[in-house]
Design a protein around this motif. Structure first.
Motif, PDB file in Angstrom:
ATOM      1  N   SER A   5       3.851 -78.862 -23.995  1.00 18.14           N
ATOM      2  CA  SER A   5       4.911 -79.832 -24.245  1.00 18.14           C
ATOM      3  C   SER A   5       6.268 -79.399 -23.690  1.00 18.14           C
ATOM      4  CB  SER A   5       5.040 -80.056 -25.758  1.00 18.14           C
ATOM      5  OG  SER A   5       5.424 -78.844 -26.397  1.00 18.14           O
ATOM      6  N   ALA A   6       6.307 -78.318 -22.934  1.00 19.23           N
ATOM      7  CA  ALA A   6       7.582 -77.754 -22.476  1.00 19.23           C
ATOM      8  C   ALA A   6       8.397 -78.739 -21.634  1.00 19.23           C
ATOM      9  CB  ALA A   6       7.343 -76.464 -21.702  1.00 19.23           C
ATOM     10  N   ILE A   7       7.741 -79.421 -20.713  1.00 28.14           N
ATOM     11  CA  ILE A   7       8.488 -80.339 -19.844  1.00 28.14           C
ATOM     12  C   ILE A   7       9.022 -81.514 -20.661  1.00 28.14           C
ATOM     13  CG2 ILE A   7       8.309 -81.931 -17.883  1.00 28.14           C
ATOM     14  CD1 ILE A   7       6.407 -79.885 -16.607  1.00 28.14           C
ATOM     15  N   SER A   8       8.230 -82.019 -21.579  1.00 29.58           N
ATOM     16  CA  SER A   8       8.691 -83.115 -22.444  1.00 29.58           C
ATOM     17  C   SER A   8       9.879 -82.666 -23.289  1.00 29.58           C
ATOM     18  CB  SER A   8       7.566 -83.588 -23.355  1.00 29.58           C
ATOM     19  OG  SER A   8       6.517 -84.121 -22.593  1.00 29.58           O
ATOM     20  N   GLU A   9       9.832 -81.438 -23.790  1.00 27.54           N
ATOM     21  CA  GLU A   9      10.940 -80.908 -24.580  1.00 27.54           C
ATOM     22  C   GLU A   9      12.201 -80.761 -23.733  1.00 27.54           C
ATOM     23  OE1 GLU A   9       9.846 -77.315 -26.683  1.00 27.54           O
ATOM     24  OE2 GLU A   9       7.915 -78.201 -27.216  1.00 27.54           O
ATOM     25  N   ALA A  10      12.031 -80.325 -22.495  1.00 27.05           N
ATOM     26  CA  ALA A  10      13.180 -80.182 -21.591  1.00 27.05           C
ATOM     27  C   ALA A  10      13.799 -81.556 -21.309  1.00 27.05           C
ATOM     28  CB  ALA A  10      12.745 -79.515 -20.288  1.00 27.05           C
ATOM     29  N   LEU A  11      12.949 -82.556 -21.090  1.00 29.85           N
ATOM     30  CA  LEU A  11      13.449 -83.913 -20.849  1.00 29.85           C
ATOM     31  C   LEU A  11      14.172 -84.455 -22.079  1.00 29.85           C
ATOM     32  CD1 LEU A  11      10.393 -85.384 -18.935  1.00 29.85           C
ATOM     33  CD2 LEU A  11      12.656 -84.902 -17.989  1.00 29.85           C
ATOM     34  N   SER A  51      14.576 -86.076 -13.168  1.00 35.45           N
ATOM     35  CA  SER A  51      13.672 -86.457 -12.081  1.00 35.45           C
ATOM     36  C   SER A  51      12.918 -85.240 -11.554  1.00 35.45           C
ATOM     37  CB  SER A  51      14.467 -87.113 -10.957  1.00 35.45           C
ATOM     38  OG  SER A  51      13.652 -87.363  -9.849  1.00 35.45           O
ATOM     39  N   ARG A  52      13.632 -84.140 -11.356  1.00 29.20           N
ATOM     40  CA  ARG A  52      12.992 -82.914 -10.878  1.00 29.20           C
ATOM     41  C   ARG A  52      11.942 -82.430 -11.871  1.00 29.20           C
ATOM     42  NH1 ARG A  52      12.304 -78.296 -12.054  1.00 29.20           N
ATOM     43  NH2 ARG A  52      13.726 -78.366 -13.807  1.00 29.20           N
ATOM     44  N   ALA A  53      12.272 -82.459 -13.183  1.00 30.16           N
ATOM     45  CA  ALA A  53      11.335 -82.010 -14.210  1.00 30.16           C
ATOM     46  C   ALA A  53      10.102 -82.915 -14.260  1.00 30.16           C
ATOM     47  CB  ALA A  53      12.032 -81.971 -15.564  1.00 30.16           C
ATOM     48  N   CYS A  54      10.304 -84.214 -14.139  1.00 31.07           N
ATOM     49  CA  CYS A  54       9.168 -85.146 -14.137  1.00 31.07           C
ATOM     50  C   CYS A  54       8.253 -84.889 -12.936  1.00 31.07           C
ATOM     51  CB  CYS A  54       9.656 -86.591 -14.109  1.00 31.07           C
ATOM     52  SG  CYS A  54      10.282 -87.180 -15.682  1.00 31.07           S
ATOM     53  N   GLN A  55       8.857 -84.699 -11.769  1.00 31.85           N
ATOM     54  CA  GLN A  55       8.063 -84.422 -10.571  1.00 31.85           C
ATOM     55  C   GLN A  55       7.291 -83.119 -10.721  1.00 31.85           C
ATOM     56  OE1 GLN A  55      10.852 -84.600  -7.341  1.00 31.85           O
ATOM     57  NE2 GLN A  55      11.232 -86.779  -7.641  1.00 31.85           N
ATOM     58  N   ALA A  85      17.542 -76.586 -20.410  1.00 24.93           N
ATOM     59  CA  ALA A  85      16.345 -77.377 -20.101  1.00 24.93           C
ATOM     60  C   ALA A  85      15.394 -76.625 -19.170  1.00 24.93           C
ATOM     61  CB  ALA A  85      16.743 -78.711 -19.483  1.00 24.93           C
ATOM     62  N   ARG A  86      15.938 -75.966 -18.165  1.00 25.70           N
ATOM     63  CA  ARG A  86      15.069 -75.220 -17.237  1.00 25.70           C
ATOM     64  C   ARG A  86      14.379 -74.051 -17.933  1.00 25.70           C
ATOM     65  NH1 ARG A  86      18.492 -75.127 -11.551  1.00 25.70           N
ATOM     66  NH2 ARG A  86      18.289 -77.367 -11.172  1.00 25.70           N
ATOM     67  N   LEU A  87      15.074 -73.428 -18.853  1.00 24.23           N
ATOM     68  CA  LEU A  87      14.448 -72.331 -19.606  1.00 24.23           C
ATOM     69  C   LEU A  87      13.397 -72.865 -20.570  1.00 24.23           C
ATOM     70  CD1 LEU A  87      17.610 -70.148 -20.134  1.00 24.23           C
ATOM     71  CD2 LEU A  87      15.545 -69.457 -18.891  1.00 24.23           C
ATOM     72  N   ILE A  88      13.644 -74.004 -21.183  1.00 21.23           N
ATOM     73  CA  ILE A  88      12.632 -74.629 -22.040  1.00 21.23           C
ATOM     74  C   ILE A  88      11.391 -74.929 -21.206  1.00 21.23           C
ATOM     75  CG2 ILE A  88      12.045 -76.723 -23.336  1.00 21.23           C
ATOM     76  CD1 ILE A  88      14.994 -76.776 -24.304  1.00 21.23           C
ATOM     77  N   GLU A  89      11.625 -75.404 -20.007  1.00 17.46           N
ATOM     78  CA  GLU A  89      10.534 -75.744 -19.099  1.00 17.46           C
ATOM     79  C   GLU A  89       9.676 -74.526 -18.733  1.00 17.46           C
ATOM     80  OE1 GLU A  89      10.357 -78.045 -14.882  1.00 17.46           O
ATOM     81  OE2 GLU A  89      12.236 -78.213 -15.984  1.00 17.46           O
ATOM     82  N   CYS A  90      10.256 -73.337 -18.781  1.00 15.75           N
ATOM     83  CA  CYS A  90       9.531 -72.102 -18.446  1.00 15.75           C
ATOM     84  C   CYS A  90       8.545 -71.687 -19.539  1.00 15.75           C
ATOM     85  CB  CYS A  90      10.510 -70.947 -18.202  1.00 15.75           C
ATOM     86  SG  CYS A  90      11.446 -71.090 -16.688  1.00 15.75           S
ATOM     87  N   GLU A 142       0.497 -83.277 -15.471  1.00 17.87           N
ATOM     88  CA  GLU A 142       0.910 -83.893 -16.738  1.00 17.87           C
ATOM     89  C   GLU A 142       0.612 -85.394 -16.695  1.00 17.87           C
ATOM     90  OE1 GLU A 142       2.422 -82.766 -19.612  1.00 17.87           O
ATOM     91  OE2 GLU A 142       2.327 -80.696 -18.940  1.00 17.87           O
ATOM     92  N   ASP A 143       0.354 -85.950 -17.833  1.00 20.39           N
ATOM     93  CA  ASP A 143       0.127 -87.386 -17.973  1.00 20.39           C
ATOM     94  C   ASP A 143       1.455 -88.116 -17.791  1.00 20.39           C
ATOM     95  OD1 ASP A 143      -0.900 -89.876 -18.597  1.00 20.39           O
ATOM     96  OD2 ASP A 143      -0.799 -89.539 -20.767  1.00 20.39           O
ATOM     97  N   VAL A 144       1.462 -89.120 -16.955  1.00 25.00           N
ATOM     98  CA  VAL A 144       2.686 -89.868 -16.660  1.00 25.00           C
ATOM     99  C   VAL A 144       3.283 -90.459 -17.931  1.00 25.00           C
ATOM    100  CG1 VAL A 144       3.603 -91.886 -15.441  1.00 25.00           C
ATOM    101  CG2 VAL A 144       1.926 -90.445 -14.333  1.00 25.00           C
ATOM    102  N   GLU A 145       2.457 -90.927 -18.835  1.00 27.77           N
ATOM    103  CA  GLU A 145       2.932 -91.569 -20.061  1.00 27.77           C
ATOM    104  C   GLU A 145       3.624 -90.559 -20.993  1.00 27.77           C
ATOM    105  OE1 GLU A 145       2.963 -94.851 -20.401  1.00 27.77           O
ATOM    106  OE2 GLU A 145       2.027 -94.914 -18.421  1.00 27.77           O
ATOM    107  N   ARG A 146       3.214 -89.290 -20.946  1.00 29.32           N
ATOM    108  CA  ARG A 146       3.831 -88.268 -21.805  1.00 29.32           C
ATOM    109  C   ARG A 146       5.205 -87.901 -21.312  1.00 29.32           C
ATOM    110  NH1 ARG A 146       0.673 -83.160 -22.499  1.00 29.32           N
ATOM    111  NH2 ARG A 146       2.654 -82.570 -23.363  1.00 29.32           N
ATOM    112  N   LEU A 147       5.427 -87.997 -20.024  1.00 32.79           N
ATOM    113  CA  LEU A 147       6.721 -87.629 -19.464  1.00 32.79           C
ATOM    114  C   LEU A 147       7.680 -88.772 -19.657  1.00 32.79           C
ATOM    115  CD1 LEU A 147       5.592 -85.887 -16.180  1.00 32.79           C
ATOM    116  CD2 LEU A 147       6.340 -84.800 -18.277  1.00 32.79           C
TER     117      LEU A 147
END
Length: 194
Positions: free
Chosen positions: A123-129, A178-182, A113-118, A189-194
């Protein structure tokens, strides 16, 4: 080689090169070389568990490099390679038993997930979540359907449970989500997308 690689990789965020050494390689390059040697050796010995551990640490090395102050984003090839290593580690722990090796299963999925986030995608954070959510569902389903009606004592602490004993969440996955959302919110990022 694995121990040397781990020792070097831990130092990567705070130390660029070996002190007093005339070697031109950075600690990250040295750690990567030792992990590669360990991976080849364990592969030749057909030690699948140790191969999975090497893959885990090779993925983690890329994340350690990101912790260096002022570090540029990982090059795409490096990111793809690290993600491949992380996924191979995940595959092993899933195959061998996610409940039996729950901590390794969880740690490997968090690295993925952290690597996806990188990734530089929007859409990386959404994909990690999404990845973390899928892994959590898989682990919860395994815990609920385990033949023994529960899980090992050391694994019970990993789950958030209702007073009835029903497992409803995996604490480490929820902390990481939670860390990824923050992080996403800090990036606008839009709150609704997360």
């Amino acid at each position: 080689h694995l121990r040397v690689g781990v020792h070097l990789s831990i130092r990567v965020p705070v130390q660029r090169r070996l002190l007093g050494s005339k070697r031109p390689e950075t600690l990250a390059e040295l750690a990567d070389r030792h992990f590669g040697k360990a991976l080849r050796a364990f592969d030749e010995l057909r030690e699948e568990r140790e191969v999975a551990v090497c893959h885990f640490h090779m993925a983690d090395l890329a994340l350690q490099e990101q912790r260096i102050a002022g570090a540029p984003p990982l090059p795409k090839a490096r990111l793809v390679s690290a993600l491949r290593h992380a996924r191979r580690s995940v595959e092993y722990w899933e195959r061998e038993g996610a409940l039996q090796y729950a901590k390794d299963f969880i740690s490997s999925h968090i690295r993925v997930a952290r690597l996806i986030e990188c990734h530089p995608r929007s859409s990386a954070i959404s994909e990690a979540l999404e990845h973390l959510g899928g892994a959590e569902v898989k682990l919860l389903e395994l815990a609920k359907s385990s033949a023994s009606g529960g899980v090992a004592a050391e694994t019970k602490e990993l789950f958030t449970t209702k007073p009835t004993g029903e497992k409803v969440a995996v604490a480490a996955f929820r902390r990481e989500m939670s860390r990824a959302c923050q992080s996403g919110l800090r990036q606008g990022e839009d709150v609704e997308r997360l």
